[in-house]
Structure formats: structure tokens, C-alpha cells
Design a protein around this motif. Structure first.
Motif, PDB file in Angstrom:
ATOM      1  N   UNK A  45      54.552  31.819  83.995  1.00  0.00           N
ATOM      2  CA  UNK A  45      55.476  31.828  82.858  1.00  0.00           C
ATOM      3  C   UNK A  45      56.232  33.153  82.766  1.00  0.00           C
ATOM      4  N   UNK A  46      55.555  34.248  83.068  1.00  0.00           N
ATOM      5  CA  UNK A  46      56.225  35.548  83.040  1.00  0.00           C
ATOM      6  C   UNK A  46      57.421  35.577  83.980  1.00  0.00           C
ATOM      7  N   UNK A  47      57.251  35.046  85.185  1.00  0.00           N
ATOM      8  CA  UNK A  47      58.353  35.042  86.130  1.00  0.00           C
ATOM      9  C   UNK A  47      59.435  34.043  85.723  1.00  0.00           C
ATOM     10  N   UNK A  48      59.022  32.847  85.289  1.00  0.00           N
ATOM     11  CA  UNK A  48      60.002  31.810  84.958  1.00  0.00           C
ATOM     12  C   UNK A  48      60.899  32.220  83.797  1.00  0.00           C
ATOM     13  N   UNK A  49      60.396  33.053  82.899  1.00  0.00           N
ATOM     14  CA  UNK A  49      61.172  33.435  81.713  1.00  0.00           C
ATOM     15  C   UNK A  49      62.468  34.142  82.084  1.00  0.00           C
ATOM     16  N   UNK A  50      62.468  34.898  83.170  1.00  0.00           N
ATOM     17  CA  UNK A  50      63.681  35.618  83.560  1.00  0.00           C
ATOM     18  C   UNK A  50      64.747  34.669  84.101  1.00  0.00           C
ATOM     19  N   UNK A  51      64.323  33.528  84.637  1.00  0.00           N
ATOM     20  CA  UNK A  51      65.280  32.577  85.208  1.00  0.00           C
ATOM     21  C   UNK A  51      66.011  31.784  84.135  1.00  0.00           C
ATOM     22  N   UNK A  52      65.610  31.958  82.880  1.00  0.00           N
ATOM     23  CA  UNK A  52      66.256  31.216  81.788  1.00  0.00           C
ATOM     24  C   UNK A  52      67.506  31.922  81.274  1.00  0.00           C
ATOM     25  N   UNK A  53      67.864  33.053  81.891  1.00  0.00           N
ATOM     26  CA  UNK A  53      69.015  33.815  81.431  1.00  0.00           C
ATOM     27  C   UNK A  53      69.950  34.135  82.588  1.00  0.00           C
ATOM     28  N   UNK A  54      71.234  34.031  82.334  1.00  0.00           N
ATOM     29  CA  UNK A  54      72.268  34.481  83.255  1.00  0.00           C
ATOM     30  C   UNK A  54      72.857  35.792  82.741  1.00  0.00           C
ATOM     31  N   UNK A  55      73.353  36.620  83.648  1.00  0.00           N
ATOM     32  CA  UNK A  55      74.070  37.843  83.286  1.00  0.00           C
ATOM     33  C   UNK A  55      75.558  37.552  83.349  1.00  0.00           C
ATOM     34  N   UNK A 299      65.911  44.829  89.568  1.00  0.00           N
ATOM     35  CA  UNK A 299      66.700  45.547  88.584  1.00  0.00           C
ATOM     36  C   UNK A 299      67.382  44.610  87.612  1.00  0.00           C
ATOM     37  N   UNK A 300      67.756  43.407  88.078  1.00  0.00           N
ATOM     38  CA  UNK A 300      68.368  42.448  87.161  1.00  0.00           C
ATOM     39  C   UNK A 300      67.352  41.964  86.133  1.00  0.00           C
ATOM     40  N   UNK A 301      66.084  41.792  86.535  1.00  0.00           N
ATOM     41  CA  UNK A 301      65.050  41.456  85.548  1.00  0.00           C
ATOM     42  C   UNK A 301      64.987  42.524  84.465  1.00  0.00           C
ATOM     43  N   UNK A 302      65.035  43.782  84.891  1.00  0.00           N
ATOM     44  CA  UNK A 302      64.993  44.870  83.918  1.00  0.00           C
ATOM     45  C   UNK A 302      66.205  44.819  82.991  1.00  0.00           C
ATOM     46  N   UNK A 303      67.377  44.530  83.546  1.00  0.00           N
ATOM     47  CA  UNK A 303      68.587  44.408  82.730  1.00  0.00           C
ATOM     48  C   UNK A 303      68.394  43.354  81.651  1.00  0.00           C
ATOM     49  N   UNK A 304      67.837  42.202  82.026  1.00  0.00           N
ATOM     50  CA  UNK A 304      67.634  41.127  81.055  1.00  0.00           C
ATOM     51  C   UNK A 304      66.651  41.558  79.961  1.00  0.00           C
ATOM     52  N   UNK A 305      65.606  42.269  80.343  1.00  0.00           N
ATOM     53  CA  UNK A 305      64.647  42.746  79.340  1.00  0.00           C
ATOM     54  C   UNK A 305      65.297  43.735  78.387  1.00  0.00           C
ATOM     55  N   UNK A 306      66.116  44.637  78.908  1.00  0.00           N
ATOM     56  CA  UNK A 306      66.811  45.599  78.055  1.00  0.00           C
ATOM     57  C   UNK A 306      67.786  44.883  77.113  1.00  0.00           C
ATOM     58  N   UNK A 307      68.468  43.872  77.629  1.00  0.00           N
ATOM     59  CA  UNK A 307      69.412  43.124  76.796  1.00  0.00           C
ATOM     60  C   UNK A 307      68.709  42.386  75.662  1.00  0.00           C
ATOM     61  N   UNK A 341      69.279  48.492  91.998  1.00  0.00           N
ATOM     62  CA  UNK A 341      69.575  47.119  91.575  1.00  0.00           C
ATOM     63  C   UNK A 341      70.010  47.081  90.119  1.00  0.00           C
ATOM     64  N   UNK A 342      69.378  47.896  89.278  1.00  0.00           N
ATOM     65  CA  UNK A 342      69.798  47.971  87.873  1.00  0.00           C
ATOM     66  C   UNK A 342      71.209  48.537  87.776  1.00  0.00           C
ATOM     67  N   UNK A 343      71.497  49.601  88.546  1.00  0.00           N
ATOM     68  CA  UNK A 343      72.852  50.165  88.544  1.00  0.00           C
ATOM     69  C   UNK A 343      73.883  49.098  88.901  1.00  0.00           C
ATOM     70  N   UNK A 344      73.600  48.313  89.947  1.00  0.00           N
ATOM     71  CA  UNK A 344      74.555  47.301  90.392  1.00  0.00           C
ATOM     72  C   UNK A 344      74.782  46.247  89.322  1.00  0.00           C
ATOM     73  N   UNK A 345      73.701  45.832  88.665  1.00  0.00           N
ATOM     74  CA  UNK A 345      73.833  44.818  87.623  1.00  0.00           C
ATOM     75  C   UNK A 345      74.625  45.370  86.437  1.00  0.00           C
ATOM     76  N   UNK A 346      74.304  46.596  86.044  1.00  0.00           N
ATOM     77  CA  UNK A 346      75.027  47.218  84.935  1.00  0.00           C
ATOM     78  C   UNK A 346      76.517  47.327  85.246  1.00  0.00           C
ATOM     79  N   UNK A 347      76.839  47.781  86.451  1.00  0.00           N
ATOM     80  CA  UNK A 347      78.245  47.972  86.810  1.00  0.00           C
ATOM     81  C   UNK A 347      79.016  46.657  86.739  1.00  0.00           C
ATOM     82  N   UNK A 348      78.434  45.587  87.261  1.00  0.00           N
ATOM     83  CA  UNK A 348      79.129  44.306  87.264  1.00  0.00           C
ATOM     84  C   UNK A 348      79.177  43.664  85.884  1.00  0.00           C
TER      85      UNK A 348
END
Length: 373
Positions: A45-55, A299-307, A341-348
Motif C-alpha cells: 500500500x505504501x508504494x501504491x499510494x504514490x501511483x495515485x497521483x500525477x505531477x 525524487x518524484x515520490x518525494x515531490x508528491x509527498x512534499x506537495x 531526480x527531485x531537481x528534475x521533477x521540480x524544474x518540469x
């Protein structure tokens, strides 16, 4: 770091260390590290939760001055990744937490050392140099032993205490049991050497092995109040999922909280950490410090958590996978990849700083499983 160490071939993203670890760990140890408890539902469930969001990408944003610097309860950090407290790291590498501490120093990463570390907390502090470090605490049955751990942590330069409250009972993972895992003799809790176990009387006839047994020394609110008065260091609480618990901890004077289900090792069937994060953040308000632990692999997982409300995230299993694959160099490389990876996600997504990452940067992923996320 070990000059002879090499980054394994085929590591392109931080998550690749999970696959690589299988080549360096015996099957039973890998099953124990990767598993949680019971049927490992909460791990999944921890892993699946991140797949429920798009950036949601943004255009024409000027991010040339971008960075990930932040301040957490007055402590400056270079980026929002912390190394989570992971017990018994000798399971993964002979240098155990000493290698992890050197990686933390190399990447300017805050390390949270476990009470159940394979090496003493003082040695971990020495290996990590001037890097920010916190000490994760399990309250001991004898308060004198807890006080000794606190004094040792303060003397060794740890800057905060992270009290874990969700692990009084840890049931075995069926996958680890099936693999035949048993804790090796050389994997002991170095910090607890010399602390005699309590002389508990045997259970009375008809008594519960859980209520009157395993929970005999489980912490209560009175213990938390006592701890807050027993140390000069800020106290965080790890293992928060319920918003009401978060509000009460905030009111009690806890410095911050870690939304976590102990990596799925405590209660199988507990909700995903990320799934509870927005409700916990709403309960305590924006200024209060909230971290997320559980399932971060990119890094994208981290972006989603921060958001969704976290100020920073803790990296648990991924650090052990990297440690097993390449020691200190592996952990440092894994962290470098996460940051990039977080930098790349943030930039885009048009976010030059962590403060720019808001819930508006995400969209719910379509519920139709045939549609890509």
C-alpha cells in the motif's frame, strides 16, 4: 569511503538499488528487509499510494535559481531527504551504520541513527563528522536505561530525539518466515549492550501474551510527558497516522511528527503513510513540522509527498539496498540520484524552491486501471 568500492553496473535511478540488492544479499535476509509483517499488505500500500497521483508540468517558469535548501525547526538542511532509522544494518554490510554515516557526510544528509543499530551511537556520530544527526529512541523498560541513552546521544552531538511509538508489537512477515530468516548472532543492538533486561514475572494463567505480555512495557502518554521533561533536545514522534494523535502530540509540545506505519512492519492492513499525510497536515496546520516515512523510491515520490504536506521525507529500505550493493559509496550515490531526480521533477513542474511545491502541483491519477499513470 572504501577506495575500492564501485557503483554497480546498471544503476540509472535510485530505485535500481532495490533490484541490485538481490545480487548481494542472501535470499532470507532480502526477504526480511523487503518484507513488513503478515501478508505485507501495508508494504504494498505504501508504494501504491504514490501511483495515485500525477505531477502537472508547467511552462515558461524561470527556475534558474532553483535549489532544495530548507530549514527544519531552525536546523538548516541542504535537501529534504533524511536517512531513516533502520535497525541491524550489519545484515546488509559489514561496515553497517558506519558506512551509512560516511555517506550522509558526503551528501550533507541528516542521519537518524537507530536505537537498534549494529554499531554504537557514538561510533556512528564520529563516522558522520559534522553532518546533522538525530537519534531514534525506543523507550526502555527501565527509565534509567532510557536516561542513559539520552545522555549518550546528547554527549555525542545528536541534535534531536525521534521517539518511535508504533512498534510495541511487530509480527513477523510471512515472506521472511517462508525464507527461513533468523537474526544472525553478530546482529545485536550495540547501544543496548550492558542494559540488563527487566525481570518480569511469568504471565499468570489465562493472561494474554499480547495485552499482559508484549504490551507490558508499551509507552503511554505519561511516558511521553516524562520524556519531554528528561531531555533538552527537541523530541519528534515517529509512527503517526491518526489526525487526532497528531493534534494531541502537537499540544503536548512535541517538536514535530513523522507520518509513518513503520514501513508496514507494525500492523499489516494499516493505511499507507502517504494516504494519511493530507489529513495529518490539516490537523496540525501549516507551520508545524511534518515528515513522511514509507515507500519513497524516487525524487518524484518525494515531490508528491512534499506537495501533499510533508516538509521532508525519510529514506528507509532504499538506503539498505544501496548499502548492500556498494557500501558507503552506494548510499551516497543513491542519495545523489534522489536529489537530482527531485531537481528534475521540480524544474518540469515549475517549482524553483521547496516552498513552490503545493497540492496544486498534483492531479489525482485516473481510477481506471487500464489507463496509464
Amino acid at each position: 569511503m572504501n577506495a575500492s568500492a564501485r557503483i554497480p553496473h546498471g544503476i540509472h535511478n535510485a530505485c535500481d538499488y532495490e533490484r541490485q540488492a538481490a545480487q548481494h544479499l542472501p535470499a532470507d535476509r532480502l526477504a526480511y528487509i523487503a518484507g513488513g509483517c503478515g501478508w505485507d499488505r501495508t508494504v504494498a500500500a505504501n508504494r501504491a499510494a504514490f501511483e495515485r497521483w500525477d505531477v502537472l508540468p508547467r511552462l515558461l517558469r524561470d527556475v534558474r535559481g532553483g535549489h532544495t535548501r530548507m530549514t527544519l525547526n531552525g536546523q538548516p538542511l541542504a535537501h529534504p531527504f533524511l536517512l531513516a532509522p533502520v535497525a541491524h544494518q550489519r545484515l546488509a554490510h559489514p561496515e553497517a551504520e558506519l558506512a551509512t554515516a560516511r555517506a550522509a557526510e558526503a551528501t550533507d544528509t541528516c542521519l537518524v541513527a537507530s536505537t537498534l543499530s549494529s554499531t554504537p551511537l557514538e561510533a556512528i556520530a564520529q563516522a558522520g563528522g559534522d553532518t546533522p544527526r538525530w537519534f531514534q529512541l525506543y523507550l526502555q523498560p527501565e527509565r534509567a536505561h532510557t536516561l542513559d541513552l539520552l545522555a549518550r546521544a546528547e554527549a555525542a552531538g545528536y541534535q534531536a530525539i525521534v521517539l518511535t511509538l508504533d512498534a510495541s508489537i511487530q509480527l513477523a512477515s510471512r515472506s521472511a518466515l517462508a525464507a527461513g530468516f533468523t537474526m544472525p548472532a553478530d546482529c545485536t543492538a550495540a547501544n543496548l549492550a550492558g542494559y540488563a533486561p527487566p525481570g518480569d514475572p511469568p504471565l499468570a494463567p489465562g493472561a494474554s501474551r499480547i495485552f499482559q505480555g508484549a504490551m507490558r512495557h508499551a509507552p503511554t502518554w505519561d511516558d511521553l510527558v516524562w520524556l519531554l521533561s528528561a531531555t533538552r533536545l527537541p523530541v519528534w514522534v515517529k509512527g503517526v497516522l491518526h489526525p487526532e494523535d497528531a493534534r494531541r502530540l502537537q499540544a503536548a509540545g512535541v517538536a514535530g511528527i513523522v507520518v509513518s506505519n513503520h514501513g508496514g512492519r507494525s500492523l499489516d492492513g494499516a493505511p499507507a503513510s502517504l494516504g494519511m499525510l493530507p489529513a495529518v497536515r490539516a490537523a496540525v496546520g501549516d507551520p508545524y513540522s511534518v515528515l513522511l516515512d514509507g515507500g519513497i523510491r524516487s525524487g518524484q515520490d518525494a515531490f508528491k509527498a512534499l506537495a501533499l504536506g510533508a516538509d521532508a521525507v525519510l529514506i528507509g529500505r532504499l538506503q539498505v539496498y544501496a548499502l548492500a550493493a556498494a557500501g558507503a559509496l552506494g548510499v551516497a550515490h543513491m542519495l545523489t540520484l534522489l536529489i537530482e531526480e527531485l531537481h528534475a521533477c521540480m524544474a518540469q513542474a515549475g517549482c524553483a524552491t521547496l516552498a513552490d511545491i503545493t497540492p496544486g502541483a498534483l492531479l489525482p491519477c485516473p481510477l481506471d486501471p487500464t489507463l496509464p499513470c
